[in-house]
Design a protein around this motif. Sequence first.
Motif, PDB file in Angstrom:
ATOM      1  N   SER A 136       0.796  -1.209  -0.156  1.00 36.06           N
ATOM      2  CA  SER A 136      -0.041   0.124  -0.064  1.00 36.06           C
ATOM      3  C   SER A 136       0.947   1.438  -0.048  1.00 36.06           C
ATOM      4  CB  SER A 136      -1.065  -0.058   1.205  1.00 36.06           C
ATOM      5  OG  SER A 136      -0.305   0.320   2.443  1.00 36.06           O
ATOM      6  N   GLY A 137       0.338   2.168  -0.695  1.00 29.52           N
ATOM      7  CA  GLY A 137       1.219   3.796  -0.726  1.00 29.52           C
ATOM      8  C   GLY A 137       0.520   4.284  -1.991  1.00 29.52           C
ATOM      9  N   ASP A 138       0.528   5.311  -1.735  1.00 32.96           N
ATOM     10  CA  ASP A 138       0.022   6.357  -3.011  1.00 32.96           C
ATOM     11  C   ASP A 138       1.269   6.531  -4.060  1.00 32.96           C
ATOM     12  OD1 ASP A 138      -2.535   6.762  -2.514  1.00 32.96           O
ATOM     13  OD2 ASP A 138      -2.272   8.748  -1.493  1.00 32.96           O
ATOM     14  N   GLU A 139       2.679   6.339  -3.436  1.00 34.32           N
ATOM     15  CA  GLU A 139       3.640   6.776  -4.135  1.00 34.32           C
ATOM     16  C   GLU A 139       3.961   5.508  -4.923  1.00 34.32           C
ATOM     17  OE1 GLU A 139       3.476   5.793  -1.030  1.00 34.32           O
ATOM     18  OE2 GLU A 139       5.147   4.751  -0.129  1.00 34.32           O
ATOM     19  N   LEU A 140       3.324   4.414  -4.839  1.00 33.31           N
ATOM     20  CA  LEU A 140       3.973   3.250  -5.346  1.00 33.31           C
ATOM     21  C   LEU A 140       2.889   2.795  -6.719  1.00 33.31           C
ATOM     22  CD1 LEU A 140       3.631   0.472  -2.335  1.00 33.31           C
ATOM     23  CD2 LEU A 140       5.645   1.765  -3.393  1.00 33.31           C
ATOM     24  N   LYS A 187      -4.247   2.158  -2.439  1.00 35.59           N
ATOM     25  CA  LYS A 187      -3.973   3.593  -2.148  1.00 35.59           C
ATOM     26  C   LYS A 187      -4.112   3.937  -0.906  1.00 35.59           C
ATOM     27  CE  LYS A 187      -3.694   4.702  -6.510  1.00 35.59           C
ATOM     28  NZ  LYS A 187      -2.244   5.060  -6.891  1.00 35.59           N
ATOM     29  N   ASP A 188      -3.668   5.053  -0.266  1.00 35.58           N
ATOM     30  CA  ASP A 188      -3.618   5.643   1.099  1.00 35.58           C
ATOM     31  C   ASP A 188      -4.923   6.183   1.335  1.00 35.58           C
ATOM     32  OD1 ASP A 188      -0.908   4.794   2.115  1.00 35.58           O
ATOM     33  OD2 ASP A 188       0.030   6.451   1.058  1.00 35.58           O
ATOM     34  N   ARG A 189      -6.057   5.299   1.280  1.00 37.70           N
ATOM     35  CA  ARG A 189      -7.164   5.617   1.400  1.00 37.70           C
ATOM     36  C   ARG A 189      -8.045   4.526   1.899  1.00 37.70           C
ATOM     37  NH1 ARG A 189      -7.189   7.750  -3.610  1.00 37.70           N
ATOM     38  NH2 ARG A 189      -8.415   5.908  -4.283  1.00 37.70           N
ATOM     39  N   THR A 204       2.967  -4.790   3.592  1.00 34.72           N
ATOM     40  CA  THR A 204       4.094  -3.992   3.789  1.00 34.72           C
ATOM     41  C   THR A 204       3.518  -2.435   3.822  1.00 34.72           C
ATOM     42  OG1 THR A 204       4.828  -3.605   1.267  1.00 34.72           O
ATOM     43  CG2 THR A 204       5.479  -5.635   2.373  1.00 34.72           C
ATOM     44  N   ALA A 205       4.329  -1.758   4.588  1.00 36.99           N
ATOM     45  CA  ALA A 205       4.192  -0.224   5.003  1.00 36.99           C
ATOM     46  C   ALA A 205       3.035   0.052   5.496  1.00 36.99           C
ATOM     47  CB  ALA A 205       3.955   0.138   3.492  1.00 36.99           C
ATOM     48  N   GLY A 206       2.793   1.168   6.093  1.00 35.67           N
ATOM     49  CA  GLY A 206       1.687   1.951   6.772  1.00 35.67           C
ATOM     50  C   GLY A 206       1.543   1.320   8.229  1.00 35.67           C
ATOM     51  N   ALA A 244      -0.275   9.188   6.790  1.00 36.63           N
ATOM     52  CA  ALA A 244      -1.169   8.177   5.665  1.00 36.63           C
ATOM     53  C   ALA A 244      -1.077   6.592   6.337  1.00 36.63           C
ATOM     54  CB  ALA A 244      -0.570   8.491   4.364  1.00 36.63           C
ATOM     55  N   ASP A 245      -0.728   6.415   7.487  1.00 35.18           N
ATOM     56  CA  ASP A 245      -0.471   5.165   7.721  1.00 35.18           C
ATOM     57  C   ASP A 245      -2.105   4.618   8.272  1.00 35.18           C
ATOM     58  OD1 ASP A 245       2.077   4.760   7.179  1.00 35.18           O
ATOM     59  OD2 ASP A 245       2.782   5.129   9.048  1.00 35.18           O
ATOM     60  N   LEU A 246      -2.944   4.271   7.258  1.00 33.33           N
ATOM     61  CA  LEU A 246      -3.957   4.203   7.406  1.00 33.33           C
ATOM     62  C   LEU A 246      -4.317   2.502   7.593  1.00 33.33           C
ATOM     63  CD1 LEU A 246      -5.566   6.515   4.808  1.00 33.33           C
ATOM     64  CD2 LEU A 246      -5.855   6.825   7.268  1.00 33.33           C
TER      65      LEU A 246
HETATM   66 MG    MG Z   1       3.007   4.808   3.108  1.00 34.22          MG
END
Ligand code: MG
Length: 415
Positions: free
Chosen positions: A195-199, A237-239, A261-263, A269-271
């Motif tokens: 997850s992550g908007d940057e990915l 996405k980070d939503r 992974t992540a968040g 944005a660690d939803l």
């Molecule tokens: Mg992130």
Amino acid sequence: MSILLKVDTALSNILADMKKLEAETVSLPDALDRVLAGDLVSPIDLPPFDNSAMDGYAIHFEDSADASQSNPAALPVTMDILAGSAPDGKLKPGAAARIMTGAPLPQGASAVIPVEDTDDDWSKGENIPLPARVRLYRSLSSGENIRLAGENISVGDTIIRAGTIIGPAEIGMIAGIGRPRVEVIRQPKVVILSSGDELVDIYDELGPGKIRDTNGYTLAGLIRGAGGVPIRLPIAKDRLESIRSLYRRALEINPDLLISTAGVSVGAADLVKVVMDELGEIDFWRINMRPGKPLAYGTIQGVPFFGLPGNPVSTMVTFEVIVRPALAKIAGRAHKRRTVKATLASEMRSDGRRTYARVTLKREGDRLIARSTGIQSSGALMSMVLADGLAVMPEEVTRIPAGESLDVLRLRPIE
Ligand code: MG
Ligand code: AMP
């Protein structure tokens, strides 16, 4: 809720929760690299009958007494036994039977003399006529060149133990006892969530501020290498709604393990945390290790869940240290320790957390030398590409001088 946990405590808590999966039946060729579910007992002797270990002549060994190159013993040839045939009748004392490797020994025979030690010559090709008699150029002892029934395995012997990873030799043994199907432990189905908007994925364009999702791919490789079946979902996405819907999709797959992974750290944005709290029972741990401090662990609707940190090196290191042993237990595999002792080429420093430093390993004389791969940032995946192992600096230790020896977790075989 945030407890600073020792690596070993975290791992033993996790292992206590992991349950071995059930068995399934696969065809023999598909059993390669799978884990045998139960002990395998042979219903037959192997070899099933006494047979010859050589191409030559079966005799009563006493008939070769005193035979030598200058004083050969000559015997009449009364039988011809090819591999796959069933000799009828006994070999009389004072007579010889031509016999091929693997052919059943005639009753009465007690040794086989290789053709090279006789006056016969089979280099002439096919359908060589049976000679009237054969000369033996040496004496034989009782049982020479005979493979006895059951000498490899006997009826009732356990030939392969439960938990063994089936390799080519095991496949051959299972074929040898005539089993077309094998009971193996089911392979764990592991869903991977990034997850992550940057990915962006490897097929997508790399726009401003974007990076590729590498964790999804490294994790798939790690899981496959550990005997699991990885299933990678699209990037969330980070939503909240995006994360929620992907977690629901993950659960529909009915996985044995969920890895995200992540968040899991403290970013705005660690939803992922929010959704995990909604759907499952998750603890957010801060583990006393570097890299990889934040780790989420728990269950989501009964499925064990690992929330690994997002930095690519942290993802891989937490997999090696925490997830791999857990996955091995689910998959019924013995988790082999892969730690070797190595000598540090140069001083190593840390902040007192259990530290896993990326190193190369090289044999120099009788020592194994560990050298830092250079940049040790947890975002620098190249440090893993270059690494042969992870050098372990224990808790509370902040400096290890050059020349000291320390434990290294091997990542690949050492040349
Ligand atoms: Mg992130
Ligand atoms: P986060 O845990 O979301 O704060 O992410 C920590 C770092 O890891 C950030 O630099 C992210 O861009 C990076 N990261 C997160 N997920 C991935 C991924 N799937 N592949 C590569 N890098 C990632």
